[in-house]
Scaffold this motif. Sequence first.
Motif, PDB file in Angstrom:
ATOM      1  N   UNK A  72      27.493  19.329  21.620  1.00 20.53           N
ATOM      2  CA  UNK A  72      28.494  19.700  20.629  1.00 20.53           C
ATOM      3  C   UNK A  72      28.585  21.220  20.556  1.00 20.53           C
ATOM      4  N   UNK A  73      29.686  21.727  20.027  1.00 17.10           N
ATOM      5  CA  UNK A  73      29.861  23.167  19.875  1.00 17.10           C
ATOM      6  C   UNK A  73      29.176  23.646  18.601  1.00 17.10           C
ATOM      7  N   UNK A  74      28.590  24.839  18.682  1.00 18.98           N
ATOM      8  CA  UNK A  74      27.972  25.416  17.500  1.00 18.98           C
ATOM      9  C   UNK A  74      27.032  26.543  17.846  1.00 18.98           C
ATOM     10  N   UNK A  75      26.296  26.982  16.831  1.00 14.66           N
ATOM     11  CA  UNK A  75      25.373  28.112  16.961  1.00 14.66           C
ATOM     12  C   UNK A  75      23.936  27.601  16.933  1.00 14.66           C
ATOM     13  N   UNK A  76      23.139  28.057  17.899  1.00 15.68           N
ATOM     14  CA  UNK A  76      21.726  27.680  17.958  1.00 15.68           C
ATOM     15  C   UNK A  76      21.003  28.363  16.790  1.00 15.68           C
ATOM     16  N   UNK A  77      20.372  27.543  15.935  1.00  9.64           N
ATOM     17  CA  UNK A  77      19.662  28.093  14.776  1.00  9.64           C
ATOM     18  C   UNK A  77      18.149  27.926  14.888  1.00  9.64           C
ATOM     19  N   UNK A  78      17.697  27.114  15.840  1.00  7.48           N
ATOM     20  CA  UNK A  78      16.261  26.945  16.068  1.00  7.48           C
ATOM     21  C   UNK A  78      16.046  26.436  17.483  1.00  7.48           C
ATOM     22  N   UNK A  79      14.941  26.870  18.088  1.00  4.13           N
ATOM     23  CA  UNK A  79      14.509  26.338  19.379  1.00  4.13           C
ATOM     24  C   UNK A  79      13.063  25.897  19.245  1.00  4.13           C
ATOM     25  N   UNK A  80      12.687  24.908  20.007  1.00  5.14           N
ATOM     26  CA  UNK A  80      11.322  24.392  19.963  1.00  5.14           C
ATOM     27  C   UNK A  80      10.441  25.255  20.856  1.00  5.14           C
ATOM     28  N   UNK A  81       9.959  26.360  20.292  1.00  2.00           N
ATOM     29  CA  UNK A  81       9.135  27.304  21.047  1.00  2.00           C
ATOM     30  C   UNK A  81       7.825  26.689  21.525  1.00  2.00           C
ATOM     31  N   UNK A  82       7.369  25.625  20.887  1.00  2.00           N
ATOM     32  CA  UNK A  82       6.125  24.967  21.277  1.00  2.00           C
ATOM     33  C   UNK A  82       6.193  24.441  22.717  1.00  2.00           C
TER      34      UNK A  82
END
Length: 127
Positions: A72-82
């Motif tokens: 979907x279109x949108x802004x990345x607000x979090x990534x799973x850095x783990x």
Amino acid sequence: MIPEELRYTEKHAWVLRTGEERVRVGITDDAQERLGAIVSVQLPRVGDVLTAGQRMGQVKSTQAAFDVYAPLAGKVVAVNDELAATPGEINEDPYGLGWLVEIDLTDVGELDNLLDPAAYQELASQG
């Protein structure tokens, strides 16, 4: 196992609505099973703006590389850095600890374009 509360893409991503305009995204159990042991993950950065269908990252296994596309279109607000340290979480828990990103949607209505669990089951069973 195809969780009923999720929506899916034809490119083997799952989407969980976690808020009014926010979703969590990962790859399906079927995708991780076909890949085998996952050894690395490349993800977008927080703040990246994605369009639906855009390549947003890659999951690499001992056997193959799998491009991950924004459902979907949108802004990345979090990534799973783990996942940088423990990419195998995708193999062990693709619908939980193995999530990839969270996105604030541009248009919540795009959720209606995704596959329901029955449609994804049919797609996955076709190989």
